[in-house]
Design an enzyme around this catalytic site. Sequence first.
Site, PDB file in Angstrom:
ATOM      1  N   ASN B 408       0.826  -1.200   0.000  1.00 23.47           N
ATOM      2  CA  ASN B 408       0.000   0.000   0.000  1.00 23.47           C
ATOM      3  C   ASN B 408       0.867   1.260   0.000  1.00 23.47           C
ATOM      4  O   ASN B 408       0.989   1.934  -1.022  1.00 23.47           O
ATOM      5  CB  ASN B 408      -0.939  -0.021   1.212  1.00 23.47           C
ATOM      6  N   ASP B 409       1.511   1.548   1.132  1.00 25.68           N
ATOM      7  CA  ASP B 409       2.302   2.776   1.231  1.00 25.68           C
ATOM      8  C   ASP B 409       3.412   2.840   0.190  1.00 25.68           C
ATOM      9  O   ASP B 409       3.735   3.918  -0.303  1.00 25.68           O
ATOM     10  CB  ASP B 409       2.926   2.872   2.631  1.00 25.68           C
ATOM     11  N   THR B 410       3.984   1.684  -0.166  1.00 27.34           N
ATOM     12  CA  THR B 410       5.128   1.702  -1.073  1.00 27.34           C
ATOM     13  C   THR B 410       4.720   2.000  -2.519  1.00 27.34           C
ATOM     14  O   THR B 410       5.579   2.184  -3.363  1.00 27.34           O
ATOM     15  CB  THR B 410       5.879   0.352  -1.045  1.00 27.34           C
ATOM     16  N   ALA B 448       1.192   4.147   7.231  1.00 23.78           N
ATOM     17  CA  ALA B 448       1.359   5.586   7.324  1.00 23.78           C
ATOM     18  C   ALA B 448       0.030   6.286   7.566  1.00 23.78           C
ATOM     19  O   ALA B 448      -0.011   7.461   7.894  1.00 23.78           O
ATOM     20  CB  ALA B 448       2.012   6.113   6.060  1.00 23.78           C
TER      21      ALA B 448
END
Lengths: 107, 481
Positions: B408-410, B448
Amino acid sequence: MSDVIGIFMTLEGFILSLTVFALAIFLGFELISKVPPTLHTPLMSGANAISGISIVGALLAANYVEGDTATIMAFIAIILATINAVGGFMVTNKMLQMIRGKKRGGK
Amino acid sequence: MVEVSSLLDLGYLVSATLFIFGIKMLASPKTAPKGNMYGAVGMLVAVLVTVLKMQLSDGGIEGWMWIVLGLGIGTAIGYWMATTVEMTGMPELVALFNGFGGAASALVALSEAIRVYTSDSYVMAEPIYQVYHLIPVLAIGASALVGWMTLTGSLIAMFKLKGGFTIPLTKKWVRFPTWGPSWLNYVKAGLFIAGLVMIFMTLTDPGNLNLIYGIVALSCILGVLFVLPIGGADMPVVVSLLNSLSGIAAAFTGFVVGNTVLIIAGSMVGAAGLILTFIMCKAMNRELFDVLFKAFGGTTKESLTRTKVGSDPEEVAMVLDGISKCIIVPGYGMAVSQSQHLVKEFADMLEENDVEVSYAIHPVAGRMPGHMNVLLAEANVPYEKLIEMEQINSEFSDCDVALVIGANDTVNPAARTGEGPLGGMPIIDADKAGVVVIIKRSLSVGYAGVDNDLFYEDKTMMLFGDGKKMMTELNSAFKEL
């Protein structure tokens, strides 16, 4: 046991140890500079296993048969440090085997 | 026998040398397994030398029982833990081992302090003019401050990596909290200074055990407060830093018991661990200071207002038919669902249809650097196909399908804006691919706590579900084409 802890009865002994300490820190700083991300975790794990060196301190501290609080603490310290060292090297090896395994499993 | 005993110190030199080469070799892929072996042999040499030295000293070893029993139990537990651990559990195990190491150092220092300070023969030379007599006293305090912090911090880090814990009786899964208002930093600083003051006080009153216990308590609290505010995604950096701390604790303990190999190995691991911490921070494009003192996500999660219709595996399989290039972007979801073998199976099927398949590895994908590499290696994915972020990002523009599995965040484009918790973090440019297929349980935010615009784009197909289940369905759908 003497009236002062440790072997640093002499100023020379202390200065020598301090020298070793300082030099080892510089060495550690210079030892690794570039590490591929794949190896971040194994390197951390391997270095962590080496910090199980406190096993030596634990052995030295356990060498008294009083069986009092101090000895029990040293005994627990031996167990914990041994887990750290033995488990640490084994897990690192396991990780590295897998990284190497992928080369073998290549084509 | 004095000479023999002194000569045995050369064994410590051998052991220290093995450690140096061990660490050095661990940093390079070719030599790493050998490096680890060197470290293990170095440890064995150090233990043997110590036992021999003790036996040869006046009176020999008195505490054989403790030593043999301790080494035996420790080896058995360490062996058992290392052999039974699952791939996904390795990061937690490293954190736990690290805590044990720190605790061992701290216990040794405490044990020495108790033994010496409570012994009848203890008379501190007074008045104390020789400052160096106070060095062991200083080392006991310093080892306590650093060592106990390492233990409690590592335990918290372990639970954070796990994501939570089960309450023993009720069998209820509780998510581990991330808590840390900004004023907490002042509390931490205050406690740390208090610890330093107490160490200073031990110098003026060396026999006072209560001061030592005070430092131990302070240090335990500090360790908890230190790790509690840091989000799970930053745990690798924290564990690395704690690893450095446990090395320093060992070095301080070396000053307490007067042993050079402890000093050398401890300070070396301390310094090398710190460098590794910086290297990891750099890979995440984060400053160490920000990681440690600025709460990262977790606390204020954006509430989701948008929705997205999920796709069927059959639809996705149809899109995949006839493409020429596919890049797979794995994340933590692949690790928890253990779907790496299915991913490999999927890639094999594509390759049979002459599709070029590669894997995009974000430096911090998963919960530990290298996490994805290890998992995919386990599934026999060839090394050359795992491509690091910097190299592969330019390839997305001519890639037909990017398959994001459990990340997700990456892949969150919000990072490019340079604002918010993700601001400035380098990401995988999966959004530049023709079609983006994302396997994820829900639209929920990542560590995050930032909503991901990529999910809502028209070219994005969401496969909602567990990684293993969705990969199985996708594979069978693709076979049926």
